[in-house]
Structure formats: structure tokens, C-alpha cells
Write an enzyme that holds these catalytic residues in place. Structure first.
Site, PDB file in Angstrom:
ATOM      1  N   TYR A  28       0.843  -1.201   0.000  1.00 40.08           N
ATOM      2  CA  TYR A  28       0.000   0.000   0.000  1.00 40.08           C
ATOM      3  C   TYR A  28       0.882   1.257   0.000  1.00 40.08           C
ATOM      4  CZ  TYR A  28      -2.581   3.959   1.704  1.00 40.08           C
ATOM      5  OH  TYR A  28      -3.082   5.234   1.828  1.00 40.08           O
ATOM      6  N   SER A 110      -2.546  14.323   7.070  1.00 38.91           N
ATOM      7  CA  SER A 110      -3.543  13.816   6.114  1.00 38.91           C
ATOM      8  C   SER A 110      -4.925  13.805   6.748  1.00 38.91           C
ATOM      9  CB  SER A 110      -3.162  12.396   5.694  1.00 38.91           C
ATOM     10  OG  SER A 110      -4.226  11.801   4.984  1.00 38.91           O
ATOM     11  N   GLN A 132      -4.386  18.555   5.377  1.00 41.76           N
ATOM     12  CA  GLN A 132      -4.775  18.179   4.002  1.00 41.76           C
ATOM     13  C   GLN A 132      -6.231  17.765   3.975  1.00 41.76           C
ATOM     14  OE1 GLN A 132      -5.091  14.541   3.075  1.00 41.76           O
ATOM     15  NE2 GLN A 132      -6.071  15.254   1.168  1.00 41.76           N
ATOM     16  N   TYR A 134      -9.579  16.489   1.502  1.00 44.50           N
ATOM     17  CA  TYR A 134     -10.347  16.153   0.291  1.00 44.50           C
ATOM     18  C   TYR A 134     -11.693  16.813   0.512  1.00 44.50           C
ATOM     19  CZ  TYR A 134      -6.934  12.422  -0.669  1.00 44.50           C
ATOM     20  OH  TYR A 134      -5.792  11.716  -0.945  1.00 44.50           O
ATOM     21  N   THR A 160      -6.373  18.672  -1.756  1.00 47.27           N
ATOM     22  CA  THR A 160      -5.890  17.731  -2.782  1.00 47.27           C
ATOM     23  C   THR A 160      -6.920  17.640  -3.891  1.00 47.27           C
ATOM     24  OG1 THR A 160      -4.631  16.539  -1.113  1.00 47.27           O
ATOM     25  CG2 THR A 160      -5.084  15.369  -3.161  1.00 47.27           C
ATOM     26  N   LYS A 223      -3.079  21.155  -3.988  1.00 49.80           N
ATOM     27  CA  LYS A 223      -2.120  20.056  -4.209  1.00 49.80           C
ATOM     28  C   LYS A 223      -2.638  19.113  -5.293  1.00 49.80           C
ATOM     29  CE  LYS A 223       0.082  16.173  -1.810  1.00 49.80           C
ATOM     30  NZ  LYS A 223      -0.622  14.967  -2.232  1.00 49.80           N
ATOM     31  N   HIS A 247       0.595  12.844  -7.026  1.00 51.65           N
ATOM     32  CA  HIS A 247       0.185  11.987  -5.910  1.00 51.65           C
ATOM     33  C   HIS A 247       1.131  10.785  -5.784  1.00 51.65           C
ATOM     34  CE1 HIS A 247      -3.577  11.650  -3.324  1.00 51.65           C
ATOM     35  NE2 HIS A 247      -2.916  10.564  -2.974  1.00 51.65           N
ATOM     36  N   ILE A 281      11.359  12.531  -4.637  1.00 48.24           N
ATOM     37  CA  ILE A 281      12.513  13.165  -3.962  1.00 48.24           C
ATOM     38  C   ILE A 281      13.120  12.150  -2.989  1.00 48.24           C
ATOM     39  CG2 ILE A 281      13.215  14.969  -2.312  1.00 48.24           C
ATOM     40  CD1 ILE A 281      12.249  16.584  -4.522  1.00 48.24           C
TER      41      ILE A 281
HETATM   42  C1  LIG Z   1       1.075   5.771   1.436  1.00 45.43           C
HETATM   43  C2  LIG Z   1       0.708   7.110   0.875  1.00 45.43           C
HETATM   44  C3  LIG Z   1      -0.442   7.737   1.323  1.00 45.43           C
HETATM   45  C4  LIG Z   1      -0.793   8.988   0.822  1.00 45.43           C
HETATM   46  N1  LIG Z   1      -1.849   9.632   1.342  1.00 45.43           N
HETATM   47  C5  LIG Z   1      -2.168  10.859   0.904  1.00 45.43           C
HETATM   48  C6  LIG Z   1      -3.227  11.580   1.489  1.00 45.43           C
HETATM   49  O1  LIG Z   1      -3.866  11.105   2.410  1.00 45.43           O
HETATM   50  N2  LIG Z   1      -3.505  12.794   0.988  1.00 45.43           N
HETATM   51  C7  LIG Z   1      -2.788  13.345  -0.049  1.00 45.43           C
HETATM   52  O2  LIG Z   1      -3.081  14.459  -0.468  1.00 45.43           O
HETATM   53  N3  LIG Z   1      -1.766  12.701  -0.603  1.00 45.43           N
HETATM   54  C8  LIG Z   1      -1.435  11.481  -0.137  1.00 45.43           C
HETATM   55  N4  LIG Z   1      -0.363  10.831  -0.674  1.00 45.43           N
HETATM   56  C9  LIG Z   1       0.456  11.495  -1.694  1.00 45.43           C
HETATM   57  C10 LIG Z   1       1.606  12.270  -1.038  1.00 45.43           C
HETATM   58  O3  LIG Z   1       1.120  13.405  -0.380  1.00 45.43           O
HETATM   59  C11 LIG Z   1       2.644  12.737  -2.049  1.00 45.43           C
HETATM   60  O4  LIG Z   1       2.006  13.417  -3.082  1.00 45.43           O
HETATM   61  C12 LIG Z   1       3.503  11.605  -2.633  1.00 45.43           C
HETATM   62  O5  LIG Z   1       3.740  10.613  -1.669  1.00 45.43           O
HETATM   63  C13 LIG Z   1       4.831  12.162  -3.101  1.00 45.43           C
HETATM   64  O6  LIG Z   1       5.610  11.182  -3.670  1.00 45.43           O
HETATM   65  P1  LIG Z   1       6.797  10.402  -2.905  1.00 45.43           P
HETATM   66  O7  LIG Z   1       6.131   9.369  -2.076  1.00 45.43           O
HETATM   67  O8  LIG Z   1       7.594   9.853  -4.023  1.00 45.43           O
HETATM   68  O9  LIG Z   1       7.554  11.414  -2.061  1.00 45.43           O
HETATM   69  C14 LIG Z   1       0.000   9.585  -0.187  1.00 45.43           C
HETATM   70  C15 LIG Z   1       1.145   8.939  -0.642  1.00 45.43           C
HETATM   71  C16 LIG Z   1       1.511   7.725  -0.116  1.00 45.43           C
HETATM   72  C17 LIG Z   1       2.772   7.071  -0.614  1.00 45.43           C
HETATM   73  C1  LIG Z   2      -6.553   1.676  -0.133  1.00 51.23           C
HETATM   74  C2  LIG Z   2      -6.601   1.325   1.300  1.00 51.23           C
HETATM   75  C3  LIG Z   2      -7.949   1.199   1.841  1.00 51.23           C
HETATM   76  C4  LIG Z   2      -7.983   1.158   3.320  1.00 51.23           C
HETATM   77  C5  LIG Z   2      -9.350   1.321   3.813  1.00 51.23           C
HETATM   78  C6  LIG Z   2      -9.759   2.677   4.289  1.00 51.23           C
HETATM   79  C7  LIG Z   2     -10.662   3.352   3.318  1.00 51.23           C
HETATM   80  C8  LIG Z   2     -10.565   4.847   3.380  1.00 51.23           C
HETATM   81  C9  LIG Z   2     -10.100   5.412   2.085  1.00 51.23           C
HETATM   82  C10 LIG Z   2      -9.356   6.660   2.332  1.00 51.23           C
HETATM   83  C11 LIG Z   2      -8.401   6.915   1.251  1.00 51.23           C
HETATM   84  C12 LIG Z   2      -7.253   7.680   1.779  1.00 51.23           C
HETATM   85  C13 LIG Z   2      -6.419   8.103   0.647  1.00 51.23           C
HETATM   86  C14 LIG Z   2      -5.012   8.141   0.957  1.00 51.23           C
HETATM   87  C15 LIG Z   2      -4.266   8.491  -0.261  1.00 51.23           C
HETATM   88  O1  LIG Z   2      -4.372   9.588  -0.758  1.00 51.23           O
HETATM   89  C16 LIG Z   2      -3.397   7.526  -0.871  1.00 51.23           C
HETATM   90  O2  LIG Z   2      -3.398   6.356  -0.486  1.00 51.23           O
HETATM   91  O3  LIG Z   2      -2.675   7.908  -1.822  1.00 51.23           O
END
Ligand SMILES: Cc1cc2nc3c(=O)[nH]c(=O)nc-3n(C[C@H](O)[C@H](O)[C@H](O)COP(=O)(O)O)c2cc1C
Ligand SMILES: CCCCCCCCCCCCCCC(=O)C(=O)O
Length: 350
Positions: A28, A110, A132, A134, A160, A223, A247, A281
Site C-alpha cells: 500500500y 492527512s 490536508q 479532500y 488535494t 495540491k 500523488h 525526492i
Molecule cells: C502511502 C501514501 C499515502 C498517501 N496519502 C495521501 C493523502 O492522504 N492525501 C494526499 O493528499 N496525498 C497522499 N499521498 C500522496 C503524497 O502526499 C505525495 O504526493 C507523494 O507521496 C509524493 O511522492 P513520494 O512518495 O515519491 O515522495 C499519499 C502517498 C503515499 C505514498
Molecule cells: C486503499 C486502502 C484502503 C484502506 C481502507 C480505508 C478506506 C478509506 C479510504 C481513504 C483513502 C485515503 C487516501 C489516501 C491516499 O491519498 C493515498 O493512499 O494515496
């Protein structure tokens, strides 16, 4: 016996994290959408950029601090919003917040955090938190979340906008990862005695950005901007900063690498507001390349997760410390005294 050495580069944390995480949770965090073409492109694009140093510049003391709409950071590397930190470490977002505060940088909490924003703030008094969001189609609920972020002391809202639907992530589908373990939830989605689902709605539009701006005095950072026309529209809608991001390759696969999109967005923004960037990065040299191409600061997502999974607060602190040291080292060898003096002429395609 050969002593086991602590990771000395951000990438080494990924292996340490992988060894500790459940495979489905590692997938994940590490994975992305579709064929993960954009995930790979983000990192590969930095490798294709070369740095061209200047010499005999007598740089002396270095300057790595940046001032952004939501406050000042001692280093130009922010903690990007990432979901579910308690999957990586029992202290979850509390540990991340402490490490970010110690590094004097911004943590973007987040909306999908597994610790409530109030508790994240309480864990790291004096730290700078942004929140952050949504935007939820239920605007009254969106407003309630905004009020919680404000009351917790967050100094900016990061909206976002790259997620009108959830990304299709093959690894998660293969692993059947579609729920959090018992006892864990998105704490910022509590509404009375229930926890609401996060809605990623294709109905969200610029009208909602206007509504949000009227809802709060906090600076609004957008974002997930990749197209220069959207960067121009963002200015028309009064945002305080534009954040270039795909993202981390987790939404629409085959979007170009984030750093390749940066120059056009910077040109479109024309200095009106700061431009932030994330995606791929992993080194201080990546940070200075992005800033040379016009980013005011960058953010890291997965590197923080790897640090957290590997060693909790200490791991995140080490990841941020490594990046800070590497930025200073790169500046010295580039012959540049301040991150504010980084210019496109220091970077060449290779
Ligand atoms: C596991 C994971 C969860 C993330 N969850 C969110 C989130 O909840 N909200 C959001 O705006 N971006 C989310 N992102 C995107 C990050 O904010 C970011 O854009 C991205 O991780 C940057 O790339 P990098 O992982 O190569 O540094 C998520 C990224 C990852 C890897
Ligand atoms: C994909 C995992 C599901 C876990 C169950 C929880 C459901 C909530 C969904 C919230 C999504 C959060 C988004 C996070 C994100 O931006 C990312 O993973 O990238």
C-alpha cells in the site's frame, strides 16, 4: 561479527521498513496506480537531470530556511500528507509530528490520518502543522473538519485536487487491502459516534475552492496541479500556493514525472505565489534540482513512511536529518550559499 549499521541514505530505510511491515501494508505504501509508470518516472526524472556547479564562490554559511504561506521551515523539505501512519508504527502520526517539529519543518497532516489532528498537534507542541483536505460533497461536514483543523492550530489547508476518484492500485486489489485493521480508523472523519468514509467525488470543482476560501481565513494550497492552465486558474481562484504533484504516481498512471511538469507550472504562476513540488525526492540533490527549476520547497511522502516504519520518531528524524545534510552538502559543492539562489542554469538534462 560485522556490526549492523544504521541506514545512511533515505533509500536504505525502505529495505528496513519492508522487513518490518506486513507485505500488504508495504505494498500500500510503496505502490501506485496501474503499471506504476508514474511512480518510476518520478524518481527516474531526477536521475536524468544533471547539476552544473559553480566554483570559487566563497559561499560560507548556508541558508536552507524557507518562508511559506503557512509559516517558516528551517529546511525546504516538508512532510507530505500520507494516510494511515499507525500501519507503519504504533505511535503513528504522533511520532511523525514530533520528528517534523524537531527538524523545524512543516508536517501536512492527512485527512486520512489514524491519529486525530488534535492529538497530532498535542504530541508536538510548537510544531507547524498544515491540514490536508479532500473536499467532501457534504459541505457542512467539510466545514466541520476545517473548524477542527483551525482549532488544532493548523496554519494552512492543503486541498488535494487530483483525486476525483480513488486511484486503481493493482497491488491493493491483489492483496485485498480494502479496510483498516480493527481499532484503527480515519480519526479526522469522526462525526458524533460514527466514522464517515472519505468521499473522493468527481463533482468537486473550482466552485468548491471558492466556497472553501470563504469558509476559512487559512491560506489554501492546491495540491495535485499538473497542467499550467490549472495553475493559472488556481491564481484566479485566490490560492496561496500551488503544489505540483501526481500523488506519487498513485492516482492517474502515466502522468509525467512531477519534476518534468514543474518548469511550465512555474512559468504559468510567474512568481505570484510559491510553487511546491513532490514526487520522487530521495536525495538532497533532488531537492536542489527542484528548487533550481523554481520550486519554493518540496515534500516527501514515502521516505517519511520508511523512516517511521523502520524506527518510529527516530527513523523519521533521521530521514529528515539526512535530507537536510544532503541539501547543505549539495549547496556547498554547487557553490550556492542559499536555497534562494538556486537557478535553472545550475541544472541540465543529461
Ligand atoms: C502511502 C501514501 C499515502 C498517501 N496519502 C495521501 C493523502 O492522504 N492525501 C494526499 O493528499 N496525498 C497522499 N499521498 C500522496 C503524497 O502526499 C505525495 O504526493 C507523494 O507521496 C509524493 O511522492 P513520494 O512518495 O515519491 O515522495 C499519499 C502517498 C503515499 C505514498
Ligand atoms: C486503499 C486502502 C484502503 C484502506 C481502507 C480505508 C478506506 C478509506 C479510504 C481513504 C483513502 C485515503 C487516501 C489516501 C491516499 O491519498 C493515498 O493512499 O494515496
Amino acid at each position: 561479527m560485522t556490526p549492523v549499521r544504521a541506514p545512511s541514505a533515505v533509500r536504505e530505510f525502505e529495505a528496513a521498513a519492508r522487513a518490518r511491515l506486513l507485505p500488504a501494508h508495504y505494498d500500500y505504501f510503496a505502490g501506485g496506480a496501474g503499471e506504476e509508470i508514474t511512480v518510476r518516472a518520478n524518481e527516474a526524472a531526477f536521475a536524468r537531470l544533471a547539476l552544473l556547479p559553480r566554483v570559487l564562490r566563497g559561499t560560507g554559511k548556508l541558508q536552507t530556511g524557507v518562508t511559506l504561506p503557512g509559516g517558516r521551515a528551517a529546511m525546504p523539505v516538508l512532510v507530505a500528507p500520507t494516510a494511515f501512519h499507525r500501519l507503519a508504527h504504533p505511535e503513528g502520526e504522533r511520532a511523525t509530528a514530533r520528528a517534523a517539529a524537531a527538524a523545524e519543518t512543516v508536517m501536512v497532516v492527512s485527512m486520512a490520518a489514524t491519529v486525530a489532528v488534535e492529538d497530532v498537534a498535542a504530541a508536538a507542541p510548537g510544531g507547524t502543522l498544515w491540514f490536508q483536505l479532500y473536499i467532501q460533497p457534504d459541505l457542512a461536514f467539510t466545514e466541520a473538519i476545517v473548524r477542527r483543523a483551525e482549532a488544532a492550530g493548523c496554519t494552512a489547508l492543503v486541498v488535494t485536487v487530483d483525486s476525483p476518484a480513488r486511484g486503481r492500485r493493482d497491488r491493493d486489489q491483489h492483496n485485498g487491502f480494502d479496510d483498516l485493521p480493527d481499532g484503527m480508523c480515519c480519526e479526522n472523519l469522526r462525526d458524533g459516534d460514527r466514522v464517515r468514509p472519505i468521499v473522493m467525488s468527481p463533482e468537486i470543482s473550482w466552485r468548491h475552492v471558492d466556497l472553501l476560501r470563504r469558509m476559512t481565513e487559512l491560506p489554501v494550497v492546491l495540491k495535485g496541479v499538473t497542467h499550467p492552465d490549472d495553475a493559472r486558474l488556481a491564481l484566479d481562484h485566490g490560492v496561496a500556493a500551488v503544489w505540483v504533484s501526481n500523488h506519487g504516481g498513485r492516482q492517474l498512471d502515466t502522468v509525467p514525472a512531477a519534476v518534468d511538469l514543474l518548469p511550465e507550472v512555474v512559468a504559468a504562476v510567474g512568481g505570484a505565489v510559491p510553487v511546491l513540488l513532490d514526487g520522487g525526492i530521495r536525495r538532497g540533490t533532488d531537492v536542489v534540482k527542484a528548487m533550481a527549476l523554481g520550486a519554493s520547497a518540496v515534500a516527501v511522502g514515502r521516505p517519511v513512511i520508511w523512516g517511521l516504519a523502520a524506527d518510529g520518531e527516530r527513523g523519521v528524524a533521521r530521514v529528515l536529518g539526512l535530507l537536510h545534510d544532503e541539501v547543505e552538502h549539495a549547496l556547498t559543492l554547487l557553490g550556492v550559499a542559499s536555497v534562494h539562489d538556486l537557478r535553472p542554469g545550475l541544472v541540465r538534462p543529461c
